[in-house]
Design an enzyme around this catalytic site. Structure first.
Site: not given
Ligand code: ADP
Length: 190
Positions: A13, A88, A127, A136, A147
């Site tokens: 995204k 969200r 990742r 992060r 998540r």
């Protein structure tokens, strides 16, 4: 033009929203980026959000709704914007509808990046290993899985929510970055 980009963590995204921003002058508004900036700056919002974000949960709706409400009124948003990471959940989507209605505005489209859930977990693990120790705090396998769970439970229902309003467009997020950008531009007639 006012757009929402919807998709699970790892769907691309942010990458796509940035490209659409560069190519078409819409402003990318990433609540994740804004919250990370607030954490880095040590603001009240940042202090509230830091721990919640690190474990992969959602920060309270009122916090993100007021961030978006203020940000979208700044002059650079006049030509339009892409909401990336907001709403969200259904409560945030309803708050957004109310905010836009009060301004006499509406959404032009909601773009869903479709990704095979089986692939996501492996993308996420890659990742996590690539970004370990990076900027992060939530890019570790545990927070990424959280998540993804939060996305499935709270965010995925928005696909039906916007489907019913007839503004949903879905694009295959499994293709190359360039192909996905081209599909998005075609779907949105940009
Ligand atoms: P990703 O899409 O990779 O999961 P984001 O950068 O969009 O990551 O968001 C990171 C974190 O910021 C989320 O896990 C959540 O804690 C917080 N966050 C971002 N946007 C919202 C939102 N709209 N509502 C609640 N929390 C949010």
């Amino acid at each position: 033009m006012k757009l929402i980009f919807l998709g699970p963590p790892g769907a691309g995204k942010g990458t796509q929203a940035q490209r659409i921003q560069e190519n078409h002058g819409l402003v990318q508004l990433s609540t994740g980026d804004m919250l990370r900036a607030a954490v880095a700056a040590g603001t009240e919002v940042g202090k509230k959000a830091e721990e919640i974000m690190a474990r992969g949960d959602l920060v309270p709706d009122d916090v993100v709704v007021s961030i978006i409400s203020e940000r979208t009124q700044q002059p650079d948003c006049a030509k339009g914007y892409i909401l990336d990471g907001f709403p969200r959940n259904v409560a945030q989507a309803q708050a957004l509808d109310k905010m836009l209605a009060e301004r006499g505005e509406s959404l032009d489209a909601v773009l869903e990046l479709k990704v095979d859930p089986k692939i996501l977990l492996s993308r996420i693990e890659t990742r996590a290993s690539e970004t370990a120790g990076g900027p992060r705090a939530d890019d570790n396998a545990e927070a990424l899985k959280k998540r993804l769970d939060v996305y499935m439970a709270q965010t995925a229902p928005l696909i039906e929510y916007y489907g019913k309003k007839d503004i949903l467009k879905s694009v295959d997020g499994m293709k190359s970055i360039d192909e996905v950008t081209a599909e998005i531009e075609a779907a949105l007639k940009l």
